[in-house]
Design a protein around this motif. Structure first.
Motif, PDB file in Angstrom:
ATOM      1  N   VAL A 136      79.887   3.657 -63.120  1.00 26.16           N
ATOM      2  CA  VAL A 136      79.211   3.697 -64.430  1.00 26.16           C
ATOM      3  C   VAL A 136      78.975   2.282 -64.960  1.00 26.16           C
ATOM      4  O   VAL A 136      77.886   1.954 -65.438  1.00 26.16           O
ATOM      5  CB  VAL A 136      80.005   4.577 -65.436  1.00 26.16           C
ATOM      6  N   LYS A 137      79.983   1.407 -64.793  1.00 19.84           N
ATOM      7  CA  LYS A 137      79.864   0.030 -65.302  1.00 19.84           C
ATOM      8  C   LYS A 137      78.949  -0.813 -64.412  1.00 19.84           C
ATOM      9  O   LYS A 137      78.188  -1.638 -64.907  1.00 19.84           O
ATOM     10  CB  LYS A 137      81.259  -0.628 -65.370  1.00 19.84           C
TER      11      LYS A 137
ATOM     12  N   GLU B  26      75.451   0.011 -65.292  1.00 20.85           N
ATOM     13  CA  GLU B  26      75.095  -0.644 -66.563  1.00 20.85           C
ATOM     14  C   GLU B  26      74.707  -2.096 -66.332  1.00 20.85           C
ATOM     15  O   GLU B  26      73.709  -2.585 -66.867  1.00 20.85           O
ATOM     16  CB  GLU B  26      76.308  -0.626 -67.519  1.00 20.85           C
ATOM     17  N   GLU B  27      75.523  -2.786 -65.531  1.00 22.21           N
ATOM     18  CA  GLU B  27      75.276  -4.199 -65.251  1.00 22.21           C
ATOM     19  C   GLU B  27      73.945  -4.388 -64.506  1.00 22.21           C
ATOM     20  O   GLU B  27      73.163  -5.272 -64.839  1.00 22.21           O
ATOM     21  CB  GLU B  27      76.452  -4.770 -64.441  1.00 22.21           C
TER      22      GLU B  27
ATOM     23  N   LEU C 190      71.378  -2.411 -64.516  1.00 22.06           N
ATOM     24  CA  LEU C 190      70.270  -2.111 -65.425  1.00 22.06           C
ATOM     25  C   LEU C 190      69.997  -3.318 -66.326  1.00 22.06           C
ATOM     26  O   LEU C 190      68.849  -3.662 -66.593  1.00 22.06           O
ATOM     27  CB  LEU C 190      70.591  -0.873 -66.269  1.00 22.06           C
ATOM     28  N   LYS C 191      71.089  -3.960 -66.759  1.00 17.92           N
ATOM     29  CA  LYS C 191      70.951  -5.158 -67.596  1.00 17.92           C
ATOM     30  C   LYS C 191      70.186  -6.244 -66.845  1.00 17.92           C
ATOM     31  O   LYS C 191      69.394  -6.981 -67.416  1.00 17.92           O
ATOM     32  CB  LYS C 191      72.346  -5.661 -67.989  1.00 17.92           C
TER      33      LYS C 191
ATOM     34  N   PHE D  36      76.014   8.857 -62.508  1.00 22.43           N
ATOM     35  CA  PHE D  36      75.857   7.535 -63.121  1.00 22.43           C
ATOM     36  C   PHE D  36      74.611   6.829 -62.611  1.00 22.43           C
ATOM     37  O   PHE D  36      73.840   6.265 -63.380  1.00 22.43           O
ATOM     38  CB  PHE D  36      77.089   6.663 -62.860  1.00 22.43           C
TER      39      PHE D  36
ATOM     40  N   LYS E 136      70.994   7.479 -63.817  1.00 22.81           N
ATOM     41  CA  LYS E 136      70.438   6.808 -64.999  1.00 22.81           C
ATOM     42  C   LYS E 136      69.385   5.767 -64.632  1.00 22.81           C
ATOM     43  O   LYS E 136      68.575   5.374 -65.466  1.00 22.81           O
ATOM     44  CB  LYS E 136      71.552   6.132 -65.800  1.00 22.81           C
ATOM     45  N   THR E 137      69.400   5.295 -63.387  1.00 29.49           N
ATOM     46  CA  THR E 137      68.411   4.305 -62.967  1.00 29.49           C
ATOM     47  C   THR E 137      67.075   4.967 -62.619  1.00 29.49           C
ATOM     48  O   THR E 137      66.088   4.279 -62.395  1.00 29.49           O
ATOM     49  CB  THR E 137      68.883   3.512 -61.719  1.00 29.49           C
TER      50      THR E 137
END
Ligand SMILES: [Zn+2]
Length: 375
Positions: free
Chosen positions: A138-139, A142-143, A145-146, A325, A328-329
């Motif tokens: 999950v993290k 997130e990274e 995607l950032k 997770f 989400k991309t």
């Protein structure tokens, strides 16, 4: 090679969330093949992000090296961290879930030159899948995607096979929600019904509605949403005393045809209709995901057909996975791995022939995707 790598990984006692050196082992393997490695650490959890960057789309192999605890070691036929080869099977915790799948993909990779690929190839390997799954994939997602990393396809090596390697692949998973309900009443003497408020009586009409509810019809790939009551308790143990409260636990596995919020709304409506006094908590522990089958699913199906000579089934069965997770991309996701029959059990094991076939299929996927991306 896949058998050796499976044994090497199983011998590292990576009970969640420890990676016990598994990530270093994979890093070394990938570095030798020109991949750029990065360890992303969140809390106590280490995650590997590794990439061989080319022009063209990005395929990510997603996996986890952490395993569930062994349970009573003396009940195992072989030491769960021995990777014992009995001639037919490699035995040990994590052989099926999912060090075997990782080993097969590494072995498949060693059969090609990554520099000849027309697509970028990445690895996300976490050591927090079997635990709370808060500091893992999950993290990392997130990274990424950032960083505006665009992931086109994702192959997850989680066990998906029912009988013969590749007979079943997953393109989605159901969501899961845990619910705890406390029905409030008023304790009293069983002989004076007017003076008590019996929470057991209160819960019965509510349960009738709950169990009769058709939450949705599912869809082509998903079974309908289902509910199971898992715990119920009330009472002080005496025949002549009504209880003050009743505690109930239940779980729903739900399809993408309904949301966690909608489930919550309906349950609260039933409670209101029955005039129940209550405390309730909803723990949405996994959102469902569904990946619309397109080019990559087709590549995987053709690869299985080529190696195994049969058509594979697309499904969305099973528990939750980290696919939720990476979904989400917006990438296209396929889960393809070995049999799930023995995972999490005493005497977890994987057939050596299964490892060999899975490696052949993964290799074929790399070749077929290369052809598709050769423009
Ligand atoms: Zn797993």
């Amino acid at each position: 090679m896949e058998i050796q790598i499976t044994q090497d990984l199983v011998r590292k006692e990576s009970i969640t969330p420890n990676d016990a050196g598994c990530l270093q082992y994979i890093e070394d393997f990938l570095a030798e093949r020109g991949f750029k490695n990065e360890i992303l650490t969140y809390g106590r959890v280490k995650n590997l992000w590794s990439i061989n960057r080319k022009s063209g789309p990005l395929l990510v192999f997603l996996g986890h090296v952490d395993v569930v605890p062994t349970g009573p070691v003396d009940q195992w036929d072989h030491d769960p961290f021995s990777g014992h080869d009995d001639g037919t099977y490699i035995n040990g915790r994590g052989t099926g879930d999912m060090k075997g799948g990782i080993a097969c993909f590494m072995s498949a990779l060693s059969r090609i030159n990554p520099d000849d690929l027309n697509f970028s190839l990445g690895f996300i390997i976490t050591s927090d899948e079997e635990g709370p799954s808060r500091d893992g994939t999950v993290k990392v997602v997130e990274e990424l995607l950032k960083r505006e990393e665009v992931i086109d396809y994702c192959l997850i090596g989680e066990p998906s096979t029912i009988e013969t390697v590749g007979d079943n692949i997953r393109i989605g998973r159901r969501g899961s929600i845990n619910i705890e309900l406390e029905v409030l009443g008023k304790q009293g003497h069983a002989a004076y019904p007017a003076r008590v408020d019996n929470p057991i009586h209160r819960v019965v009409p509510f349960l009738d509605k709950l169990l009769a509810e058709v939450w949705d019809e599912g869809n082509e790939h998903f079974p309908p949403t289902s509910l199971q009551l898992t715990n119920i308790s009330a009472g002080v143990g005496a025949h002549n005393v009504t209880p003050n409260n009743l505690n109930l636990k239940f779980n729903l596995r739900f399809s993408p045809q309904i949301t966690g919020q909608e489930i919550q709304t309906r349950i609260e409506k039933f409670l209101g209709e029955e005039n129940v006094k209550y405390n309730i908590s909803f723990d949405l522990n996994a959102e469902p995901f569904y990946s619309n089958p397109k080019l990559f699913t087709d590549v995987v199906q053709k690869s299985i057909q080529k190696v195994q000579g049969f058509n594979t089934a697309l499904s969305c069965s099973g528990g939750t996975s980290d696919g939720r997770f990476i979904a989400k991309t917006g990438c296209e996701i396929v889960e393809l791995g070995p049999k799930f029959e023995t995972i999490h059990k005493i005497n977890e094991r994987i057939e050596k022939g299964e490892l060999e076939r899975l490696t052949d299929i993964y290799h074929q996927i790399l070749l077929n995707l290369n052809e598709e991306t050769n423009i």
